[in-house]
Design a protein around this motif. Structure first.
Motif, mmCIF file in Angstrom:
data_model
loop_
_atom_site.group_PDB
_atom_site.id
_atom_site.type_symbol
_atom_site.label_atom_id
_atom_site.label_comp_id
_atom_site.label_asym_id
_atom_site.label_seq_id
_atom_site.Cartn_x
_atom_site.Cartn_y
_atom_site.Cartn_z
ATOM 1 N N ARG A 129 30.175 154.336 9.007
ATOM 2 C CA ARG A 129 30.731 155.742 9.497
ATOM 3 C C ARG A 129 29.772 156.830 8.744
ATOM 4 N NH1 ARG A 129 34.983 152.439 9.153
ATOM 5 N NH2 ARG A 129 36.553 152.696 10.859
ATOM 6 N N ARG A 130 29.383 156.552 7.550
ATOM 7 C CA ARG A 130 28.428 157.485 6.951
ATOM 8 C C ARG A 130 27.178 157.345 7.450
ATOM 9 N NH1 ARG A 130 28.572 155.257 2.321
ATOM 10 N NH2 ARG A 130 30.371 156.293 1.550
ATOM 11 N N PHE A 131 26.630 156.477 7.900
ATOM 12 C CA PHE A 131 25.424 156.219 8.626
ATOM 13 C C PHE A 131 25.534 156.955 10.088
ATOM 14 C CE2 PHE A 131 22.753 154.179 12.084
ATOM 15 C CZ PHE A 131 21.687 154.274 11.374
ATOM 16 N N SER A 132 26.728 156.765 10.510
ATOM 17 C CA SER A 132 26.791 157.297 12.044
ATOM 18 C C SER A 132 26.679 158.979 11.926
ATOM 19 C CB SER A 132 28.221 156.765 12.514
ATOM 20 O OG SER A 132 28.240 157.195 13.954
ATOM 21 N N PHE A 133 27.381 159.525 11.069
ATOM 22 C CA PHE A 133 27.416 160.945 10.838
ATOM 23 C C PHE A 133 26.032 161.473 10.595
ATOM 24 C CE2 PHE A 133 32.012 161.649 10.755
ATOM 25 C CZ PHE A 133 31.902 162.851 11.438
ATOM 26 N N SER A 134 25.511 160.918 9.506
ATOM 27 C CA SER A 134 24.048 161.355 9.151
ATOM 28 C C SER A 134 23.078 161.039 10.064
ATOM 29 C CB SER A 134 23.551 160.570 7.813
ATOM 30 O OG SER A 134 23.390 158.987 8.240
ATOM 31 N N THR A 135 23.145 160.211 11.206
ATOM 32 C CA THR A 135 22.272 159.875 12.202
ATOM 33 C C THR A 135 22.361 160.945 13.302
ATOM 34 O OG1 THR A 135 22.070 157.433 11.600
ATOM 35 C CG2 THR A 135 21.355 158.400 13.878
ATOM 36 N N LEU A 136 23.806 161.246 13.527
ATOM 37 C CA LEU A 136 23.895 162.603 14.440
ATOM 38 C C LEU A 136 23.275 163.808 14.054
ATOM 39 C CD1 LEU A 136 27.778 162.330 15.341
ATOM 40 C CD2 LEU A 136 25.922 162.043 16.699
ATOM 41 N N TYR A 137 23.326 164.143 12.692
ATOM 42 C CA TYR A 137 22.637 165.234 12.172
ATOM 43 C C TYR A 137 21.329 165.063 12.458
ATOM 44 C CZ TYR A 137 27.134 166.178 10.297
ATOM 45 O OH TYR A 137 28.692 166.395 9.844
ATOM 46 N N LEU A 138 20.518 163.958 12.020
ATOM 47 C CA LEU A 138 18.967 163.820 12.260
ATOM 48 C C LEU A 138 18.712 163.941 13.536
ATOM 49 C CD1 LEU A 138 16.288 162.830 11.223
ATOM 50 C CD2 LEU A 138 17.052 160.425 11.831
#
Length: 550
Positions: A129-138
């Motif tokens: 979930r953390r990876f998913s959010f941070s990747t959205l921002y990238l």
């Protein structure tokens, strides 16, 4: 009536239609060839995409704080063509806004259940979930807008301050000179137009499916070729009406309306959605994004034999790059009267912040409902496709029917706005005009040549999108669009190097003895001239400072 530039007009559309015909005749064989070409480009130049994406962001930061940040586009006396609100709304709605609607609820589910294998992240875990959010921002904030900002800013300075021609070769000419003029300049424009046209066809094809899916919720019409043709015809007709009204009236009205819809939907989700969950998870993800920005940007997956970056991060960078060179002509055109710092804020920073807010609320809402339902959102994705997720999410909120209808309106206006602005940019490249052509100073005017050319462009792209979506599948156009990535990347890199050269020269001119110097063009041929400025060498001795060498 202006003269049509034959190479940028005929070559891109000719190649596109040949590809479409080949795809209709032998879909499997054609797509196999295109896929192999696409894989070769991504495999061989994915590393360059990763490095370039970081350089684009850093260049925008340096430009903002450099001496050139105070330069007013068009000169000190230039008056803005648009208010800041209209400028921001047009920028937001003509770049990645369509993608926000399509991917904001679907992409986090993909990352949640399919994180990169080489990173050792367990699917559907807290780390995922953390990876998913941070990747959205990238994927949806500062990097994509930096890709647009670099060529747009370079064009604005070259066109308005240095009086270069309105073309892609024109904004590269301050650094590359005659190598971007004549037949070579037209070929550069043709390659960039081909990339944009295929990108538009791909985006519009996805838009047709999204709108058809939404209408199916209300009247059960499905997504047959007839339905898709009717939606495509409506979009084309609306773009034509906007073109008739002139650039300031048409796109400005559409963008203003669209941004208000965006804000209204954001407020609704903020009030009735799982805002606490989204905000907390968003803060966690944003911390991961900022602290690992370079790691995430430079992740190629090559050492772990992981194809995830090729199908996600590199795919996105390729998509933005196909649009950037030609879209830069439009974004730079509407920026007259504002400083370079105001340009970077409006074209890169503010849209990125809006995108972060949007992705936080909608991405968080998607993951929240998937978690509390035991994976129902993932099941919807698997069974009904990516375009179905947003409508499933709305069914979990109050007033779902009204919200779904509003979303359909937003989607339609977004696609029309993006198509209208891109059509305007394509038409401007296809028309040959002088460097001092007043039509480009007065955005209210639309010549007969430009009007009929716009109709031809948007009708052709609408037909291609409909035919591929209805009969040959959208994947062919999506992969075809990626083939324009490499030349587009080289063009945007050229724009970046040109901007660096302008920053270096203006920094030298900004010393105390020369800080009042302006970029002054030569009235005879549009080339920069040596400016009569002097600096003291001591003991009453002075020497001239050459601001721009011919």
């Amino acid at each position: 009536m202006h003269k049509i530039r034959k190479i940028p007009t005929i070559l891109p559309f000719g190649v596109l239609f040949l590809g479409i015909i080949a795809n209709l005749v032998d879909e499997e064989g054609t797509q196999a060839v295109i896929l192999n070409m696409n894989n070769w480009v991504i495999d061989e130049f994915g590393w360059l995409l990763s490095i370039s994406s970081v350089l684009f962001v850093l260049t925008c930061v340096v430009a903002y704080f450099s001496a050139i940040g105070h330069v007013r586009i068009g000169g000190e006396g230039a008056k803005p063509l648009l208010s800041k609100f209209n400028w921001f709304s047009i920028t937001l709605c003509t770049t990645v806004a369509v993608g926000l609607l399509f991917w904001s609820t679907a992409e986090p589910i993909y990352h949640l259940y399919g994180p990169p294998e080489s990173l050792g992240i367990e699917a559907n875990s807290d780390a995922a979930r953390r990876f998913s959010f941070s990747t959205l921002y990238l994927h949806w904030s500062f990097t994509p807008y930096a890709i647009y900002c670099i060529p747009a800013l370079t064009f604005a300075l070259a066109f308005y301050n240095l009086k270069k021609e309105k073309s892609i070769g024109g904004f590269l000419s301050p650094l590359f000179g005659r190598f971007t003029q004549g037949i070579w300049g037209q070929l550069i424009d043709a390659i960039a137009l081909f990339a944009l046209i295929t990108g538009m066809a791909s985006g519009l094809g996805q838009g047709l499916l999204t709108l058809a899916g939404g209408l199916n919720k209300f009247v059960g019409i499905g997504n047959s070729p007839v339905v898709l043709a009717a939606i495509a015809a409506l979009i084309v007709a609306t773009v034509v009406v906007s073109a008739v009204s002139g650039l300031l009236k048409g796109i400005r009205i559409l963008s203003d309306l669209n941004l208000k819809f965006f804000i209204g939907l954001l407020v609704f989700v903020l009030v009735f959605g799982p805002t606490g969950y989204s905000a907390s998870a968003g803060v966690d993800g944003f911390g991961d994004y900022t602290s690992n920005f370079f790691n995430k940007s430079f992740f190629t997956g090559e050492l772990g034999h992981d194809d995830w970056p090729k199908w996600w991060t590199n795919f996105y960078w390729a998509q933005w790059l196909t649009w950037a060179p030609v879209t830069a002509l439009f974004l730079g055109h509407i920026s007259r009267g504002y400083t370079v710092r105001e340009f970077i804020l409006t074209v890169m920073v503010f849209p990125s912040l809006f995108s972060i807010l949007w992705m936080t609320l909608f991405g968080g809402m998607s993951m929240y409902f998937d978690e509390v339902s035991g994976g129902a959102v993932k099941q919807t994705l698997d069974e009904n496709g990516v375009e179905s997720i947003i409508y499933y999410i709305f069914e979990q909120l109050p007033l779902s029917g009204i919200i779904t209808f509003v979303f359909i309106i937003i989607s339609f206006v977004s696609f029309v706005t993006a198509a209208d602005s891109s059509t305007e940019a394509i038409a401007s490249v296809c028309i040959e005009v002088g460097k001092d052509e007043k039509e480009y100073e007065n955005m209210e005017s639309t010549s007969k040549t430009s009007f009929w050319l716009k109709i031809m462009i948007v009708s052709s792209i609408g037909f291609v999108s409909w035919s591929m979506t209805s009969f040959a599948g959208i994947n062919g156009v999506k992969i075809l669009a990626n083939l324009g990535m490499l030349p587009s990347l080289l063009i945007v890199l050229g724009a970046m190097f040109t901007l660096w050269s302008l920053m270096a020269k203006y920094t030298r001119e900004s010393r105390p003895a020369t800080r009042n110097l302006m970029l002054v063009p030569d009235d005879t041929d549009g080339q920069a001239v040596n400016l009569p400025a002097y600096e003291s060498l001591g003991d009453g001795i002075t020497q001239p400072i050459m601001a721009y060498d011919r």
